[in-house]
Write a protein that holds these residues in place. Structure first.
Motif, PDB file in Angstrom:
ATOM      1  N   VAL A 290       0.890  -1.201   0.078  1.00 53.82           N
ATOM      2  CA  VAL A 290      -0.042  -0.005   0.178  1.00 53.82           C
ATOM      3  C   VAL A 290       0.794   1.391  -0.004  1.00 53.82           C
ATOM      4  CG1 VAL A 290      -2.212  -1.102   1.035  1.00 53.82           C
ATOM      5  CG2 VAL A 290      -0.401   0.168   2.635  1.00 53.82           C
ATOM      6  N   SER A 291       2.126   1.154   0.711  1.00 51.22           N
ATOM      7  CA  SER A 291       2.709   2.469   0.704  1.00 51.22           C
ATOM      8  C   SER A 291       3.380   2.532  -0.674  1.00 51.22           C
ATOM      9  CB  SER A 291       4.009   2.116   1.867  1.00 51.22           C
ATOM     10  OG  SER A 291       5.033   2.675   1.394  1.00 51.22           O
ATOM     11  N   ALA A 292       3.721   1.483  -1.511  1.00 52.40           N
ATOM     12  CA  ALA A 292       4.308   1.788  -2.848  1.00 52.40           C
ATOM     13  C   ALA A 292       3.054   2.418  -3.827  1.00 52.40           C
ATOM     14  CB  ALA A 292       4.665   0.394  -3.682  1.00 52.40           C
ATOM     15  N   ARG A 293       1.895   2.393  -3.178  1.00 55.41           N
ATOM     16  CA  ARG A 293       0.916   3.149  -4.078  1.00 55.41           C
ATOM     17  C   ARG A 293       0.441   4.567  -3.424  1.00 55.41           C
ATOM     18  NH1 ARG A 293       1.093  -2.058  -4.525  1.00 55.41           N
ATOM     19  NH2 ARG A 293       0.592  -2.995  -6.806  1.00 55.41           N
ATOM     20  N   GLY A 294       1.273   4.838  -2.538  1.00 53.23           N
ATOM     21  CA  GLY A 294       1.089   6.089  -2.034  1.00 53.23           C
ATOM     22  C   GLY A 294       0.085   6.292  -0.837  1.00 53.23           C
ATOM     23  N   ALA A 295      -0.136   5.275  -0.337  1.00 56.47           N
ATOM     24  CA  ALA A 295      -0.868   5.252   0.922  1.00 56.47           C
ATOM     25  C   ALA A 295      -0.190   5.858   2.178  1.00 56.47           C
ATOM     26  CB  ALA A 295      -1.445   3.893   1.280  1.00 56.47           C
ATOM     27  N   LYS A 296      -1.016   6.444   3.194  1.00 65.41           N
ATOM     28  CA  LYS A 296      -0.351   7.177   4.118  1.00 65.41           C
ATOM     29  C   LYS A 296      -0.804   6.039   5.318  1.00 65.41           C
ATOM     30  CE  LYS A 296      -1.116  11.622   6.567  1.00 65.41           C
ATOM     31  NZ  LYS A 296      -1.979  12.634   6.466  1.00 65.41           N
TER      32      LYS A 296
END
Ligand code: M6R
Length: 363
Positions: A290-296
């Protein structure tokens, strides 16, 4: 009264070291063994548990399923009362029906209890309100003794339900001898230490309050967890939507790639519930996705977990060290505070959220 607290919900969150202590005192004998109150249960008779409840009480049952299976080796089915009562579930004599309810009056849970009774199945009610219909009608009544809960969003009743269910699972493990004595003793000790561990967790209040400023502008929030943190993720999402009206979803972290990851866009808050345990690496790999997809990413973890995964998270909440057996209760404190402070930032009516009643006595 609310005392010095701004809302009943906050008061009830902060009462939890005491209320959990009350629950433990109800079920533990003078030697700290979870033995009281279970005398009327013929453990040798039951080969299967059927847990039925609604809302937050259902999530307490969902956590307990892991406990009963892992420490007592007894299979558990769990169902939402409004589904159970209409789908003609198969019940037999060696099954114990367990209803969980704060109020003891929830229409669907009561109907499910009556269904089980009508099918000659042993019934047990784990209830807070001692004068309630469920407490009266079940064959066995276990009071959780959390004291009156005023806030519509259930907090202290949930942790007391969990504490009572943990005692129940440990009491059952004595009879099944499924798990070695040493492990059971370790888990029991961790339970007795819970009031202190919860007090320690409450000290994170100021940090959590601050972090919620960022959450309050979100359109949608995701909670991820594995194992017992999966039902806690569901409870976290329920708590947030109930009082802040922000759309929230809880997911088993492993389910992420089966659909919900499509919803992650830059800035979407994803709250990861993961202490350092055997499944930690798997959850961290979901966190990475999720972090790779920009999630905070907000990571709720322990010291060891923070060491490994902090870099990928925007914010890290470090919970006190505890046995993984009791960790769902500790994570719960953090997610309750998160829901509370987010709602307060948004100015909603925390104790009386729109469209909701404390006790749902109509279906
Ligand atoms: O009184 P009960 O425990 O049977 O109530 C069940 C649900 O209605 C209740 O937990 C509800 O989901 C709460 N508002 C959750 O905060």
């Amino acid at each position: 009264t609310k005392g010095n607290y701004r809302h009943f919900m906050l008061k009830e969150i902060f009462e939890q070291p005491i209320t959990i202590g009350q629950t433990l005192a109800t079920f533990m004998d003078e030697f700290g063994k979870p033995a009281n109150g279970f005398e009327d249960i013929d453990f040798s008779k039951y080969k299967r548990l059927f847990i039925v409840a609604c809302g937050t009480a259902y999530y307490a049952g969902a956590v307990a399923k892991y406990w009963f299976e892992q420490v007592a080796g007894i299979p558990v089915e769990i169902d939402i009362a409004s589904e159970f009562r209409y789908r003609q579930p198969i019940l037999d004599k060696d099954c114990l029906f367990v209803a969980i309810s704060q109020s003891g009056e929830t229409a669907d849970t009561l109907a499910a209890l009556r269904y089980a009774k009508a099918h000659n199945v042993g019934t047990l009610a784990l209830v807070n309100v001692t004068t309630s219909t469920m407490a009266r009608e079940a064959d066995i009544f276990l009071p959780i003794n959390a004291g009156p809960e005023i806030g519509v969003a259930s907090t202290k009743a949930f942790t007391s339900q969990l504490a009572a269910l943990a005692c129940f699972a440990l009491a059952m493990s004595e009879h099944t001898s499924f798990k070695d004595k040493e492990t059971i003793m370790r888990f029991t000790k961790a339970l007795t230490e819970l009031p202190d561990t919860v007090s320690e967790t409450l000290r994170l209040d100021a940090q959590i309050e601050k972090l919620c400023l960022g959450l309050s502008s979100a359109k949608s929030v995701f909670y991820l967890g594995r194992d017992m943190n999966f039902p806690i993720a569901l409870e976290a999402a329920l708590k947030l939507k109930e009082i802040s009206y922000i759309h929230a979803e809880g997911y088993a972290a492993g389910e992420l790639k089966h659909g919900p990851i499509a919803l992650i866009e830059p800035g979407t808050p994803v709250i990861v519930l993961a202490a350092q345990d055997p499944l930690f690496d798997k959850t961290v790999s979901n966190l990475r996705e999720v972090s790779a997809r920009g999630a905070k990413v907000y990571l709720i973890t322990d010291k060891a977990g923070a060491k490994i995964a902090s870099e990928m998270a925007e914010e890290v909440i470090i919970l006190p060290e505890c046995e993984s057996f009791v960790s769902p209760l500790i994570v719960t404190i953090a997610i309750q505070l998160m829901a509370y402070h987010t709602a307060v930032h948004l100015g909603t009516d925390v104790d009386q959220p729109r469209n909701l009643a404390k006790s749902v006595t109509v279906e």
